[in-house]
Every structure is written in structure tokens, then in C-alpha cells.
Design an enzyme around this catalytic site. Structure first.
Site, PDB file in Angstrom:
ATOM      1  CB  ALA A 201      -2.376   7.378  -3.343  1.00 37.49           C
TER       2      ALA A 201
ATOM      3  CB  SER B  34      -0.938  -0.022   1.217  1.00 37.35           C
ATOM      4  OG  SER B  34      -1.946   0.956   1.080  1.00 37.35           O
ATOM      5  CG  ASN B  35      -0.356   4.682  -1.372  1.00 37.49           C
ATOM      6  OD1 ASN B  35      -1.051   5.425  -0.692  1.00 37.49           O
ATOM      7  ND2 ASN B  35      -0.803   4.092  -2.475  1.00 37.49           N
ATOM      8  NE  ARG B  36       4.459   8.496   4.555  1.00 39.10           N
ATOM      9  CZ  ARG B  36       5.099   9.650   4.391  1.00 39.10           C
ATOM     10  NH1 ARG B  36       5.978   9.767   3.432  1.00 39.10           N
ATOM     11  NH2 ARG B  36       4.846  10.660   5.192  1.00 39.10           N
TER      12      ARG B  36
END
Ligand code: C5P
Length: 415
Positions: free
Chosen positions: A284, A217-219
Site C-alpha cells: 500500500a 502512513s496507512n493501515r
């Protein structure tokens, strides 16, 4: 700039005799902080639970009780209050007040004012947050009163299921002040410049499964996307929010679609885009996903793990392709999170993805980008012009983007 619909609105807050009256002070304070001008009317029973002074102190406006009817302003008080009101919010509303309003009773300042507001499509909004003990709300008499008032256009919020003053756990608890406020904000926004427009916003990260317990995943926290959903609602739009996993509460009035993976997000976005006037893609989306997610948890005893990745579809590009036949959405807005060559990279994305507008932000700055409440962005338009916005809260950026979208959606606003 599109504004919080509560800003400068005249709200009459009616408070009736329930123990939840103490929460009405918090509600009055929150309404005032949101820019509303709040005049409070307490019934005699409410004034036994909480004093008018408490309300005056948080609103900076007079708070009235029925005895004020017989004071110097007597013959005009309820008429004057009703004439300037944008909404009458009754929170908490007791069973007795519901009964009184349903039959048109007018024996105290609150019910007189409610009657003086008039009824029908041009009357100010009447919003009611009931609070009463178990059994009283479900009583046929109360239910009939709720039905009568709903038929006349009143909007109800709650009551909620929960702990009641009597010790019972049942339906009868007043909704929380923040929920009441957000619902009122939504109701007052419905005549905004984007009335009738459907805006789809995507937000948050996606999660791409490695095995049943792990993912890539991402932030992204979803803050900018949720702020855009709020700003679009504030401008009167109907909003579909397609959200990856976040810890945020969606704004009142959104149609929320939860997704987890990029593929799920693409599916939901293509479907919502068929009827959307605008798509604002803040999500995102993970660029890659494990080519073959393991069916069982991968054991660490296997040693060094190599994880072949495959590219996820570009959702905006797919929507752009679909709109060649559906002609919807009319406008596409993307976000570009960059760590270098901000504007040239963003411009390239705008062209490749067929966007009308791209919001470019430098995510390497400490006060902008992921997981902070502020952002500094440059807006790039399809016709080549650029606009740099100063450091702003994500809500202010959202309002600025929606403001720019209005003339793109309603070209007659340009003339
Ligand atoms: O290509 P990049 O991810 O930088 O582009 C950013 C924009 O494209 C954002 O609006 C993002 O939501 C969208 N995007 C997309 N599908 C992807 C990746 C990004 O629609 N697979």
C-alpha cells in the site's frame, strides 16, 4: 491449489538424547497440524527424556525405539521407514548422533534408518537441528562431522546462541520448533512448479516523513503480501520480499529487503524487477509525501500547520516502463483496494499500469481488506475475464493467486 509442501509428506522425526527432546513433541505436533505424516524414532537416550507415547499422542502414528528392531517387524522396520520417507529430520541431534552419521555407524534404529535412506542427489532430504552444550558444538571433531554431512547434502538448522541447560550462554541451543518446521517447509518446496522462477513481492505500508519523528502512513499490515511470498515459495519460486515496516516474520527462504518510503520501495522494486519473472505489488504505497520534510521537529507552538504534499511515483507504472527495454518481469500483478465501483476502478488500474492480473478487494467490508485475516477478492485478467473468489483466508487467496500465475509464467502448462 498450490499446497503447503508438508501436506501428506512422510517425515521421519529422529529424536536423540538432549534435554531439547521435550521440544520435539511440539515440533511433531506442528508438523502433523501442517498435514505431514510423522513417524518418530527415539534413541535410547531420548527415551529417557520423553516417552514414545507423547509422540504417538500428537502424531497419531507409531513412535519407535531401538528395541522395536528386534520385534515382529524386525527385518524390515528401518528399510520400510526409509523407503517411504520424504525426509529425515533429526531434532534435537546430539554430538554423538552427528559422529555416528558422519562415519556411517548403524547400531540403533535411527542410525540404521539414516543409512538405509541412501546418499546422493536422489536420496530423501536429511535435515539436522543440533543441540549440545557449549564447546561440544565448536569442538573440531563435531565441526568436522558437520562439514562431512553438509558435503553429503545434509541441511543444518542452528544451533542458536542462547541459554543452555548447563547454565552457560553459548552456541548450542536447538532452533525453535517453528523455525525448524518453516525451514523444512522451504526445503521440501524446492521442486515445485515454479522451480527456477524469481518472484518479487512488495508488501506493507510506506512511511513518508513529515519531520524527524513524524510520518504519514496507512493501515496496511503486510499480511496479504507476506502470504503471497509464502505461497510463491511453496510453489518452488525464489522470492524477494520488499517490505515496508510491519510486525511480521518473513517466511523461511525469502530474500528480504526492508524499505520505509515509497521512493526507497521504488528503487528496490525497479532493481529486483530486472531479474524477476513476476512482480506482485501488494504494498500500500502512500500516494503522497510531504513536499519538504522538516529537518527539525516541528513545534506545536507554531499553531495550525499546513502540510504541502506531492505525489509519489507510481511504482508499477515505472516497472512497466522499464520492462519495455528489459522485458522483465514477464508478468505484473497488482492489487486494488477500493471502497466503491470495485471492478470498474480495478479494470482502469489494470490498463493504466499494464498489468496481466489485478486482485480487487473492497476494503470497506468488515471481514476483508486491512488488518484482518480474511479477504474477499475479484480477479480481473488483461483479456477481460473476471473471477470472483469467496471469502477466504489471506493465505488461501495468496495460494489462489499463485496458482493463476503459474500458467502465465509457464505457458506450456496451458497445453
Ligand atoms: O493506484 P492504486 O494505489 O490504487 O493502485 C494499486 C496498485 O498499484 C497496487 O498494486 C499498489 O501496490 C500499486 N501502486 C504502485 N505505486 C504507487 C501506488 C500504488 O505501484 N505509488
Amino acid at each position: 491449489m498450490t499446497q503447503n509442501p508438508l501436506h501428506k509428506k512422510n517425515i521421519i522425526l529422529g529424536v536423540t538424547g538432549s534435554i531439547a527432546a521435550y521440544k520435539a513433541a511440539d515440533l511433531a505436533s506442528k508438523l502433523t497440524q501442517n498435514g505431514a505424516i510423522v513417524n518418530v524414532i527415539l534413541t535410547d537416550a531420548a527415551a529417557k527424556f520423553i516417552s514414545p507415547l507423547s509422540f504417538q499422542s500428537v502424531t497419531g502414528q507409531p513412535a519407535y525405539i531401538s528395541a522395536d528392531l528386534w520385534g515382529a517387524e524386525a527385518h524390515v522396520l528401518h528399510i520400510g521407514l526409509a523407503r517411504k520417507a520424504d525426509a529425515l529430520l533429526i531434532a534435537p541431534a546430539t554430538a554423538n548422533t552427528l559422529a555416528k552419521l558422519a562415519r556411517g555407524g548403524a547400531d540403533d534404529l535411527l542410525s540404521l534408518t539414516a543409512l538405509a535412506l541412501g546418499s546422493g542427489p536422489d536420496a530423501p532430504l536429511l535435515m539436522i537441528a543440533p543441540a549440545m552444550d557449549a564447546g561440544m558444538y565448536s569442538h573440531a571433531a563435531t565441526q568436522e562431522n558437520v562439514e562431512i554431512l553438509t558435503r553429503r547434502g545434509a541441511v543444518f538448522i542452528g544451533p542458536e546462541e542462547g541459554h543452555l541447560a548447563s547454565g552457560l550462554v553459548a552456541k548450542g541451543r536447538m532452533s525453535e520448533p517453528i523455525q525448524i518446521l518453516e525451514h523444512l517447509r522451504y526445503q521440501l518446496s524446492r521442486s515445485g512448479p515454479l522451480k527456477g522462477c524469481h518472484i518479487t513481492v512488495t508488501a506493507g505500508p510506506t512511511q513518508e516523513d513529515i519531520d524527524p519523528v513524524r510520518f504519514l502512513s496507512n493501515r496496511s499490515t503486510g499480511k496479504q503480501g507476506y502470504a503471497l511470498a509464502q505461497a510463491a515459495l511453496d510453489a518452488g519460486a525464489d522470492v524477494t520480499l520488499i517490505s515496508g515496516p510491519t510486525h511480521l516474520t518473513p517466511p523461511a527462504g525469502t530474500r528480504l529487503i526492508h524499505v520505509r518510503t515509497a521512493i526507497e520501495m521504488q528503487h528496490a522494486t525497479l532493481s529486483a524487477s530486472k531479474t524477476a519473472d513476476a512482480l506482485i505489488m501488494t504494498a500500500a504505497v502512500a500516494d503522497f509525501r510531504p513536499a519538504q520534510p522538516a529537518e527539525q521537529k516541528i513545534k506545536k507552538a507554531k499553531g495550525v500547520l499546513s502540510l504541502p504534499l506531492m505525489q509519489n511515483p507510481d511504482i508499477l507504472a515505472a516497472v512497466n516502463q522499464q520492462r519495455a527495454t528489459t522485458l522483465m518481469p514477464k508478468i505484473l500483478i497488482g492489487f486494488a483496494a477500493e471502497t466503491q465501483s470495485l471492478t470498474s476502478n480495478a479494470e482502469d488500474k489494470m490498463r493504466r499500469k499494464g498489468l496481466n492480473l489485478i486482485v480487487a478487494n473492497d476494503v470497506s467490508a468488515r471481514d476483508a481488506g486491512f488488518a484482518v485475516d480474511t479477504n474477499r477478492v475479484t480477479l480481473l485478467y488483461a483479456d477481460g475475464h473476471q473471477e470472483e473468489l469467496p471469502l477466504m483466508s489471506k493465505l488461501e487467496i495468496a495460494a489462489a493467486v499463485i496458482e493463476r500465475a503459474i500458467p502465465l509464467l509457464n505457458p506450456q502448462e496451458n497445453v
